[in-house]
Motif scaffolding. Sequence first.
Motif, PDB file in Angstrom:
ATOM      1  N   GLU A  75      -4.466  -1.768  -2.032  1.00  0.00           N
ATOM      2  CA  GLU A  75      -5.572  -2.291  -1.243  1.00  0.00           C
ATOM      3  C   GLU A  75      -6.770  -1.376  -1.378  1.00  0.00           C
ATOM      4  O   GLU A  75      -6.659  -0.234  -1.784  1.00  0.00           O
ATOM      5  CB  GLU A  75      -5.141  -2.434   0.212  1.00  0.00           C
ATOM      6  N   LEU A  76      -7.887  -1.920  -0.958  1.00  0.00           N
ATOM      7  CA  LEU A  76      -9.144  -1.206  -1.146  1.00  0.00           C
ATOM      8  C   LEU A  76      -9.122   0.184  -0.527  1.00  0.00           C
ATOM      9  O   LEU A  76      -9.695   1.126  -1.047  1.00  0.00           O
ATOM     10  CB  LEU A  76     -10.266  -2.047  -0.536  1.00  0.00           C
ATOM     11  N   SER A  77      -8.425   0.279   0.585  1.00  0.00           N
ATOM     12  CA  SER A  77      -8.428   1.567   1.281  1.00  0.00           C
ATOM     13  C   SER A  77      -7.537   2.591   0.580  1.00  0.00           C
ATOM     14  O   SER A  77      -7.594   3.768   0.885  1.00  0.00           O
ATOM     15  CB  SER A  77      -7.974   1.369   2.715  1.00  0.00           C
ATOM     16  N   GLN A  78      -6.647   2.120  -0.307  1.00  0.00           N
ATOM     17  CA  GLN A  78      -5.738   3.080  -0.944  1.00  0.00           C
ATOM     18  C   GLN A  78      -5.738   2.924  -2.459  1.00  0.00           C
ATOM     19  O   GLN A  78      -4.690   2.785  -3.076  1.00  0.00           O
ATOM     20  CB  GLN A  78      -4.292   2.847  -0.458  1.00  0.00           C
ATOM     21  N   LEU A  79      -6.889   2.947  -3.041  1.00  0.00           N
ATOM     22  CA  LEU A  79      -6.940   2.765  -4.495  1.00  0.00           C
ATOM     23  C   LEU A  79      -6.401   3.986  -5.215  1.00  0.00           C
ATOM     24  O   LEU A  79      -6.513   5.105  -4.715  1.00  0.00           O
ATOM     25  CB  LEU A  79      -8.395   2.525  -4.922  1.00  0.00           C
ATOM     26  N   ILE A  80      -5.799   3.750  -6.356  1.00  0.00           N
ATOM     27  CA  ILE A  80      -5.323   4.885  -7.121  1.00  0.00           C
ATOM     28  C   ILE A  80      -5.917   4.925  -8.532  1.00  0.00           C
ATOM     29  O   ILE A  80      -5.675   5.845  -9.284  1.00  0.00           O
ATOM     30  CB  ILE A  80      -3.776   4.926  -7.213  1.00  0.00           C
ATOM     31  N   SER A  81      -6.667   3.901  -8.896  1.00  0.00           N
ATOM     32  CA  SER A  81      -7.346   3.946 -10.187  1.00  0.00           C
ATOM     33  C   SER A  81      -8.679   3.201 -10.101  1.00  0.00           C
ATOM     34  O   SER A  81      -8.876   2.409  -9.189  1.00  0.00           O
ATOM     35  CB  SER A  81      -6.446   3.377 -11.278  1.00  0.00           C
ATOM     36  N   PRO A  82      -9.582   3.461 -11.066  1.00  0.00           N
ATOM     37  CA  PRO A  82     -10.936   2.912 -10.960  1.00  0.00           C
ATOM     38  C   PRO A  82     -10.988   1.383 -11.020  1.00  0.00           C
ATOM     39  O   PRO A  82     -10.228   0.768 -11.769  1.00  0.00           O
ATOM     40  CB  PRO A  82     -11.650   3.489 -12.182  1.00  0.00           C
TER      41      PRO A  82
END
Length: 578
Positions: free
Chosen positions: A150-157
């Motif tokens: 989710e937007l709050s927990q992004l892990i890549s660009p």
Amino acid sequence: MQRLQGIAVSPGVAVGEALIMGNEGFRIPRRFVARDAVEHELERLDDAIRAAGSEIDRNRQAVSRELGDQYGAVFSAHLQMLRDPALRTELDTMVRERHYSPEYAVSRALRRYAKVFQSIESGYLAERANDIFDIEKRLLRNLLGRRREELSQLISPVVVLAHNLTPSETANLSRDFVRGFVTEVGGPGSHTAIVAEGLEIPAVVGTGPFLTDVSGGDLVIIDGDHGLVILQPDEETIALYRHEAEQNRSRAQRLETLRELPAETADGVRVELFGNIEFPHEVHQCVDRGADGIGLYRTEFLYLGCDAEPDEQVHYDAYSQVLSEMRGRPVVLRTCDLGADKVSSDADDARNPALGLRSIRLSLKNLPLFRVQLRAVLRASMLGDLRLMFPLVSTLLELRQAKMVLADVMEDLDEEGIPFNHDLPVGMMVEVPSAVLMIDQFVEEVDFLSIGTNDLSQYTLAADRSNKDVAALYSSADPAVLRLIRMAIQTADHKSVPINVCGQMSGNSIFTMLLLGMGLRRFSVTPSSIPEIKKVCRTVTIAQCQSVTERAMAIENARDIKNYLREELKKILPELVV
Ligand code: PEP
Ligand code: MG
């Protein structure tokens, strides 16, 4: 490959995978699967369809029980769509033959269906597109399970694509992972656009509907210089834009060498360059670019970032941080400018919020809220060169009322023995045409002025700054707006009252010569624009600017004025004209 034209609101180029933001933004983790993984992926798809079907059925039963079968029928329709053999065949083919991941296949197929529904000119059928989005979301949720990003927990660009983003949603985008964003709606002067510039990520707004043409994980190019969005670009286009991004980077690096040099015209006139900020953490962007101070601190963002109303200490802590990082350089703090497109006000329900209870009107109506802020400002005034500014002042009475509340709060602090700067400079924004028309009287009652061209353009031309449908009308280059700006600068100059321009116009280098020629010597701009504006100042003479201003003021429409100014800038600094 598909090109969309929108409104450029934050410069730069971003190339990245799409994250489509709905109520929930899902990131498709990969678009393709290995050939030998196809059978396993199809099993995953089966499981997801089965699980989504059970969920929908449970919802149908619960709603039928509570509200009657006619309401449960909505879910029966969802079940029918989900279990449609044609959909299943299409998904299977995509996974089996094109090796799409089930997530990507679901998104592509269902968005294509939704687009067909949307294109049928019937309110009822167009509404069905929302049902399809609902099924897409449900299937993705089941497919992605814990891997859901989710937007709050992004892990890549990613690049974020949304129908709309509020200023606070925009402010919360992670700078580490969000490379840029595009919204279907929104206008050139919206606060969402302003926050994007503060975040220093490319952004385009007002493209019109396109979200059904794109799936999460698709490659997208955002050209924030020209307001262009390219969906599924080909290799050649990607290479072209990667090259442009590289050129932007090297131009920015070249401009950085100006950091320690003063903003002084070629004939030795010193110009002051201040930064605009929304959040304390943006101070370093000003310091890093050698800003002479902060010319506009938009404190309402303190409200937009919190769930609860900030108390005196929250205000004080934020202001202390800004002042301490500015180390004695001036900071112009603007009292809350809530309302209109900056939400959180009673005005939200008003039919015409931009003309309603926003800004200083709201503060004067809600005195406890205003006094809390003024107490914090006064206490913080001991920590540096703090100056106070009232937004959206439209009448003399309003200014006097605001100053009276300030005097009252000062008295309270004196009684409590709390120290503050008794000579706190007090100024106002000039952003309503009435303030310009009465400027000769306002200059007698303030220590400084700041022209807000974003609102001044909106109110002069009666064109909503956040509405793409009137974006062509909304322009700070309109001759009517320019006359008002010149009138304010000349009157302030005549009375020796310092004046600056802090609207987006002052950070756009095509306007620098024009504003200098009008007599402006202080600019307050988005921090990332400081080097470019400095470069223009250091290249020109005042006489040269005066002649540009004279010619521009004789042109009769905004488009031709902008074209003329662009050409003039191109003559002296072609590399700045993209
Ligand atoms: C303006 O209106 O130009 C301005 C600087 O204020 P804001 O954009 O916050 O309304
Ligand atoms: Mg304003």
